[in-house]
Design a protein around this motif. Structure first.
Motif, short mmCIF file in Angstrom:
data_model
loop_
_atom_site.label_atom_id
_atom_site.label_comp_id
_atom_site.label_asym_id
_atom_site.label_seq_id
_atom_site.Cartn_x
_atom_site.Cartn_y
_atom_site.Cartn_z
N ASP A 188 0.81 -1.22 0.00
CA ASP A 188 0.00 0.00 0.00
C ASP A 188 0.84 1.27 0.00
OD1 ASP A 188 0.92 -0.22 2.60
OD2 ASP A 188 -1.06 -0.12 3.53
N ALA A 189 2.14 1.13 -0.24
CA ALA A 189 3.05 2.27 -0.39
C ALA A 189 3.75 2.15 -1.74
CB ALA A 189 4.10 2.25 0.74
N PRO A 190 4.24 3.26 -2.31
CA PRO A 190 4.94 3.17 -3.58
C PRO A 190 6.09 2.15 -3.51
CG PRO A 190 4.54 5.45 -3.02
CD PRO A 190 4.16 4.64 -1.81
N HIS A 191 6.20 1.32 -4.56
CA HIS A 191 7.22 0.28 -4.60
C HIS A 191 7.66 0.06 -6.04
CE1 HIS A 191 3.20 -1.55 -4.72
NE2 HIS A 191 3.73 -2.47 -5.51
N ARG A 192 8.69 -0.78 -6.21
CA ARG A 192 9.25 -0.97 -7.55
C ARG A 192 9.73 -2.39 -7.77
NH1 ARG A 192 12.37 2.55 -9.49
NH2 ARG A 192 11.43 4.18 -8.28
N TYR A 193 9.83 -2.73 -9.05
CA TYR A 193 10.39 -3.99 -9.51
C TYR A 193 11.43 -3.64 -10.57
CZ TYR A 193 6.52 -6.43 -7.33
OH TYR A 193 5.65 -6.93 -6.42
N GLU A 194 12.65 -4.15 -10.40
CA GLU A 194 13.70 -3.87 -11.36
C GLU A 194 14.54 -5.13 -11.59
OE1 GLU A 194 17.55 -0.92 -12.01
OE2 GLU A 194 16.41 -0.82 -10.15
N ALA A 195 14.58 -5.61 -12.82
CA ALA A 195 15.40 -6.77 -13.17
C ALA A 195 16.87 -6.35 -13.18
CB ALA A 195 15.01 -7.32 -14.53
N LEU A 196 17.71 -7.17 -12.58
CA LEU A 196 19.15 -6.92 -12.57
C LEU A 196 19.90 -7.91 -13.46
CD1 LEU A 196 19.54 -6.31 -8.72
CD2 LEU A 196 19.25 -4.62 -10.54
N ALA A 197 19.17 -8.89 -14.01
CA ALA A 197 19.77 -9.88 -14.91
C ALA A 197 18.74 -10.27 -15.97
CB ALA A 197 20.19 -11.12 -14.11
#
Length: 186
Positions: A165-174
């Motif tokens: 319920d808070a701003p969040h992120r997904y980031e691929a590193l591979a």
């Protein structure tokens, strides 16, 4: 007569109409609440649009329903989703695709997704419904995930849980990163 929309688009179109009518708002009002163009919403309800993850999340929040209620097809006694199949929605922000595997029943309130990501831009997500929690298990690759204020790096087999319920992120590193995401919401 317009052509019949493809199965995932037909599911989304029917769900948007059903939920908008349940809430009792017009196309114009729902578009305003979600911050999307009325023409975009009209296309989605007619099954001719191409919705992004961000658009569907915004509509779900505006309707007060989880994302899954907008993309989940009719329930069946036994359900198998083969790799590469299933209702998939892509992000406008990053090389990110989410496939809904299972939506929670009204009393369970959990959705299960398979997400696939590639390095590049991160997928930024606004907070979802209050008191929601995201659970992530990485199956392959490396992933930076979590609240904007405290993301963590995960590898294959790693698990993390964080407030949804808070701003969040997904980031691929591979390259070839994919994970299972379970979203719990009240």
């Amino acid at each position: 007569m317009p052509p019949e929309p493809a199965a995932p688009l037909a599911t989304i179109a029917a769900a948007l109409r059903r939920e908008r009518e349940r809430v009792g708002v017009s196309l114009t009002e729902l578009a305003r609440r979600a911050g999307v163009a009325k023409s975009t919403l009209s296309q989605l309800e007619s099954g001719t649009g191409n919705p992004s993850v961000e658009t569907l999340w915004a509509l779900g929040v505006a309707l007060g329903v989880p994302f899954s209620r907008l993309v989940e097809p009719a329930d069946h006694a036994v359900r198998v989703i083969r790799a590469g199949d299933g209702p998939q929605v892509r992000s406008e922000q990053a090389d990110f695709a989410g496939t809904l595997l299972s939506a929670g029943a009204a009393h369970l309130r959990r959705d299960v997704y398979l997400i696939a990501l590639e390095p590049g831009a991160a997928r930024a997500a606004d907070g979802h419904t209050p008191r929601s929690t995201e659970h992530v298990v990485v199956a392959a690759g490396r992933l930076r995930v979590g609240p904007d204020t405290a993301p963590v790096e995960l590898g294959p087999g790693d698990y993390a849980a964080f407030p949804g319920d808070a701003p969040h992120r997904y980031e691929a590193l591979a390259p070839g990163t994919f994970a299972v995401l379970i979203l719990e919401h009240p």
